[in-house]
Design a protein around this motif. Structure first.
Motif, mmCIF file in Angstrom:
data_model
loop_
_atom_site.group_PDB
_atom_site.id
_atom_site.type_symbol
_atom_site.label_atom_id
_atom_site.label_comp_id
_atom_site.label_asym_id
_atom_site.label_seq_id
_atom_site.Cartn_x
_atom_site.Cartn_y
_atom_site.Cartn_z
ATOM 1 N N HIS A 1 0.823 -1.217 0.000
ATOM 2 C CA HIS A 1 0.000 0.000 0.000
ATOM 3 C C HIS A 1 0.854 1.262 0.000
ATOM 4 C CE1 HIS A 1 0.169 0.992 4.374
ATOM 5 N NE2 HIS A 1 0.129 -0.301 4.583
ATOM 6 N N ASP B 1 6.244 0.571 6.677
ATOM 7 C CA ASP B 1 4.785 0.483 6.471
ATOM 8 C C ASP B 1 4.318 1.602 5.576
ATOM 9 O OD1 ASP B 1 2.167 -0.237 6.675
ATOM 10 O OD2 ASP B 1 1.883 0.499 8.700
ATOM 11 N N ASP B 2 4.162 1.376 4.304
ATOM 12 C CA ASP B 2 4.456 0.156 3.591
ATOM 13 C C ASP B 2 5.219 0.494 2.315
ATOM 14 O OD1 ASP B 2 4.457 -2.534 2.819
ATOM 15 O OD2 ASP B 2 2.513 -2.384 1.875
ATOM 16 N N GLU C 1 -4.888 2.075 2.524
ATOM 17 C CA GLU C 1 -5.015 0.899 3.391
ATOM 18 C C GLU C 1 -5.212 1.314 4.844
ATOM 19 O OE1 GLU C 1 -3.831 -2.233 6.177
ATOM 20 O OE2 GLU C 1 -2.837 -0.299 5.895
ATOM 21 N N GLU C 2 -4.534 2.389 5.248
ATOM 22 C CA GLU C 2 -4.452 2.706 6.683
ATOM 23 C C GLU C 2 -5.772 3.169 7.298
ATOM 24 O OE1 GLU C 2 -2.184 1.839 8.468
ATOM 25 O OE2 GLU C 2 -0.264 1.880 7.431
ATOM 26 N N ASP D 1 3.033 -6.409 3.322
ATOM 27 C CA ASP D 1 2.663 -5.312 4.230
ATOM 28 C C ASP D 1 2.983 -5.678 5.677
ATOM 29 O OD1 ASP D 1 1.682 -2.995 5.327
ATOM 30 O OD2 ASP D 1 -0.425 -3.570 5.175
ATOM 31 N N TYR E 1 9.169 -4.929 13.897
ATOM 32 C CA TYR E 1 8.177 -4.174 13.124
ATOM 33 C C TYR E 1 7.382 -3.194 13.989
ATOM 34 C CZ TYR E 1 4.354 -3.338 9.790
ATOM 35 O OH TYR E 1 3.430 -2.765 8.953
HETATM 36 ZN ZN LIG Z 1 0.612 -1.323 6.345
#
Ligand SMILES: [Zn+2]
Length: 444
Positions: free
Chosen positions: A268, A280-281, A314-315, A342, A405
């Motif tokens: 994304h 991200d990302d 996406e977020e 992702d 992450y």
């Molecule tokens: Zn993401």
């Protein structure tokens, strides 16, 4: 009966030499990291609806055209447009001492009333505990001190167990008259970066401001509450503007034998606003772009169409995934495979695959081992490739090493210096290899 086996073995060794060539080119050129450096440096943060997101759409299109991909295009969508505004301010006062707290507004939150809120703060450990506290929350700020379960080895599972608190805290507390909520950041890191991320409001419940609190601030606040009465002062400036036009971006290498069978690789393009969206990302987007760059650069002509998609939003909405899936459903083409990255640009460890395909892809595992992949695991659905399952696509997801992450996720520290060029490229090589294997052998 020997001939077919001999042919099969010959095909296997051809595929092995193909993947060796991908590896040599990828690890020599490290193209994913070059692109990610460019994206995070020259475009920066890319929250949906922001100037950065608009710039990123142009950036991807330009890169895909420069690679010589075909049918480079934008797939339009309308996106939520939330803006943070001025830097948030927060402090706590306990036993006459006032100290600062590290906070950031959660995405989609309303702001505090002008001038901020000042109120006693109470602590709860979870949404369930909030319901038992009930009316005691009236007129107060509620601090949700929900921790990741540190005993889980997979940090995505720990996130899954805690993130519902981030999303639902504001309405859970406002139902009982709370004036604002503070949520412990979704992390196991012992630092004070606040981690933003999407939250939502229930219909019919008063909308109150929601912020994330850095882990060290959360610990200090909790300790103060356990020693006596604590008041907090909190001021945030965010707001939601009308939906804005935006787009996902796609480009492809057209298949020579089955051009209407489509293999999709993507990540994304949008990111939160605090950092640069490196892990991200930006990682996933540039790995997918790199996979096509490698295949194109080797001059290969895939049997099936191999496409890269940089999904928007996406977020905080998933609008790009939806508009892409709608487009796919009406395209007259068949999506046979859709792979998303992702989960950060770290060393690959596994690949998630749709349940019914795990056995089918098992013979490919040895080809992916040089890139760190130890297993195919049942799964494969992420936020953006998930809707393509309804189109019949076999879903794949890259599952890298995950201990770091959530140190960076949705924070100001999600920047390029946290990304190792070789680890990132290994993920691009997994994506390129699987796209090539699915293109040449099919995944039926
Ligand atoms: Zn993401």
């Amino acid at each position: 009966m020997l001939a077919p086996i001999a042919l099969l073995l010959a095909a296997r060794s051809d595929l092995k030499s193909d993947i060796d060539r991908l590896r040599v080119k990828g690890l020599t050129e490290l193209g994913a990291h070059r692109m990610l450096t460019d994206l995070t440096t020259n475009v920066g943060a890319r929250l949906s609806g922001s100037p950065g997101a608009a710039k990123a759409v142009v950036w991807v299109g330009d890169k895909l055209r420069a690679m010589g991909l075909r049918n480079v295009r934008e797939v339009p969508c309308m996106v939520p447009h939330w803006v943070r505004g001025q830097q948030e301010r927060a402090s706590m006062t306990s036993q006459g001492n006032t100290t600062k707290l590290s906070v950031c507004a959660l995405g989609m939150s309303v702001a505090t009333p002008s001038g901020g809120v000042k109120a006693q703060v109470i602590e709860v450990g979870s949404l369930e505990e909030m319901a038992t506290v009930g009316e005691k929350a009236r007129g107060k700020v509620v601090f949700f001190n929900k921790r990741f379960d540190a005993t889980l080895s997979n940090t995505f599972e720990a996130y899954g167990g805690a993130v519902g608190t981030r999303f639902g805290a504001a309405s859970a507390a406002a139902k009982y008259g709370a004036v604002a909520v503070m949520v412990r950041s979704m992390t196991l890191a012992n630092d004070d970066f606040p981690h933003t991320g999407a939250m939502g409001y229930e219909d019919g419940v008063n909308k109150v401001a929601a912020v994330a609190l850095g882990a060290q601030s959360a610990d200090r606040l909790s300790e103060a509450i356990h020693h006596g009465r604590v008041t907090v002062k909190l001021e945030t400036f965010c707001k939601t503007l009308p939906d804005a036009p935006s787009a996902s971006v796609a480009g492809e290498i057209v298949g020579t034998e089955k051009p209407n069978e489509v293999i999709v690789l993507g990540g994304h393009l949008d990111s939160w606003d605090l950092g640069r969206g490196a892990h991200d990302d930006g990682a996933g987007v540039t790995q997918a772009m790199e996979a096509l760059r490698l295949i194109k650069g080797l001059g290969w002509k895939p049997k099936r169409t191999i496409r890269v998609v940089a999904w928007m939003n996406e977020e905080n909405g998933g609008r790009g995934a939806k508009s892409y899936a709608d487009m796919a459903a009406q395209s007259g083409q068949k999506h046979v495979m859709a792979m998303e990255s992702d989960s950060g640009g770290f060393m690959p460890r596994a690949v998630g695959v749709s349940k019914e395909k795990v056995e089918r892809v098992a013979p490919w595992l040895d080809l992916l081992r040089p890139f760190g992949v130890e297993q195919f695991r049942e799964g494969g659905a992420d936020a953006d490739n998930g809707p393509l399952e309804a189109e019949g696509a076999a879903l794949f997801s890259l599952e890298p090493e995950n201990q770091r992450y959530f140190d960076y996720h949705h924070t100001a520290s999600d920047t390029i210096d946290k990304v190792n060029a070789r680890e990132l490229e290994m993920g691009a090589l997994v994506m390129a290899s699987l796209a090539w294997l699915c293109s040449e052998e099919g995944v039926d």
